[in-house]
Design an enzyme around this catalytic site. Structure first.
Site, PDB file in Angstrom:
ATOM      1  N   HIS A   8      -7.517  26.032   5.219  1.00 11.71           N
ATOM      2  CA  HIS A   8      -7.620  26.433   6.702  1.00 11.71           C
ATOM      3  C   HIS A   8      -8.968  27.393   6.431  1.00 11.71           C
ATOM      4  O   HIS A   8      -9.373  27.925   5.296  1.00 11.71           O
ATOM      5  CB  HIS A   8      -6.679  27.190   7.302  1.00 11.71           C
ATOM      6  CG  HIS A   8      -6.247  28.281   6.428  1.00 11.71           C
ATOM      7  ND1 HIS A   8      -6.850  29.629   6.381  1.00 11.71           N
ATOM      8  CD2 HIS A   8      -5.052  28.437   5.636  1.00 11.71           C
ATOM      9  CE1 HIS A   8      -6.292  30.644   5.529  1.00 11.71           C
ATOM     10  NE2 HIS A   8      -5.345  29.982   5.295  1.00 11.71           N
ATOM     11  N   GLU A  79       2.331  27.736   3.759  1.00 14.84           N
ATOM     12  CA  GLU A  79       1.985  28.319   2.756  1.00 14.84           C
ATOM     13  C   GLU A  79       3.371  29.036   1.878  1.00 14.84           C
ATOM     14  O   GLU A  79       4.463  28.894   2.431  1.00 14.84           O
ATOM     15  CB  GLU A  79       1.056  29.546   3.011  1.00 14.84           C
ATOM     16  CG  GLU A  79       0.472  30.253   2.005  1.00 14.84           C
ATOM     17  CD  GLU A  79      -0.248  29.665   0.896  1.00 14.84           C
ATOM     18  OE1 GLU A  79       0.447  28.897   0.120  1.00 14.84           O
ATOM     19  OE2 GLU A  79      -1.459  30.040   0.631  1.00 14.84           O
TER      20      GLU A  79
END
Length: 189
Positions: A8, A79
């Site tokens: 990202h 994550e």
């Protein structure tokens, strides 16, 4: 077959060095520009499978890169759960636990390396089963473990794969052997 591994774009916490696991945080303006710069590269590809972490920063990157309408959310790409270390910088963690290394030690109240490895192995299995190229939108630490697992290394080997925000990496094969084709590829400004 190529697996495009996409981290990202930049966030306020990636700028400050704070560990951002499950906290929802938006991209900065710079992070949105990083994601938009991916669009021409990714538009040239045909993807059999596009997977994205359920977290906002990865989904926003996927949308801005032009693949949001094709993406399936995969919780395996979340994550690392940093538990008590969520929002802390490496310096703050070092003060609490000298010598700490996420790929070896995991996080108190969060995930262990073996838990992350189990999630990542499922994603690798999905990618290998796809009938064509794959795009994966996710986060720094989990993608570093994914790269290690792709080439048959333990989760701890993720420590050897540095990964900046807004980058495109490519995993592939050398003959029949899993290989890293491009790592930490940054697109021009």
């Amino acid at each position: 077959m190529n697996v495009f591994v996409i981290r990202h774009g930049e966030t306020e916490w990636s700028l400050s060095g704070q560990h951002t696991g499950t906290t929802e945080i938006a991209l900065t303006d710079s992070g949105r520009r990083q994601a938009e710069r991916m669009r021409p590269l990714l538009a040239r590809q045909t993807f059999a499978l596009v997977l994205v972490s359920p977290l906002q920063r990865a989904r926003e990157t996927c949308d801005l890169a032009g693949l949001g309408d094709r993406a399936a959310v995969d919780p395996g790409l979340m994550e690392w759960n940093y538990g008590e270390y969520e929002g802390l910088t490496p310096k703050q963690i070092e003060a609490k636990q000298p010598g700490w290394l996420i790929f070896r030690d995991g996080c108190p109240g969060g995930e262990t390396p073996s838990q992350v490895l189990a999630r990542v192995d499922q994603v690798v299995g999905r990618a290998r089963a796809a009938d064509g190229d794959v795009a994966l939108f996710a986060h720094g630490h989990v993608l570093r473990v994914l790269a290690a697992r792709w080439i048959g290394l333990p989760a701890r080997a993720g420590q050897h794969f540095l990964l900046n925000t807004g980058t495109v990496s490519v995993l592939s094969y050398y003959h029949e052997i899993p290989a890293v084709r491009v790592w930490n590829g940054q697109l021009a400004n």
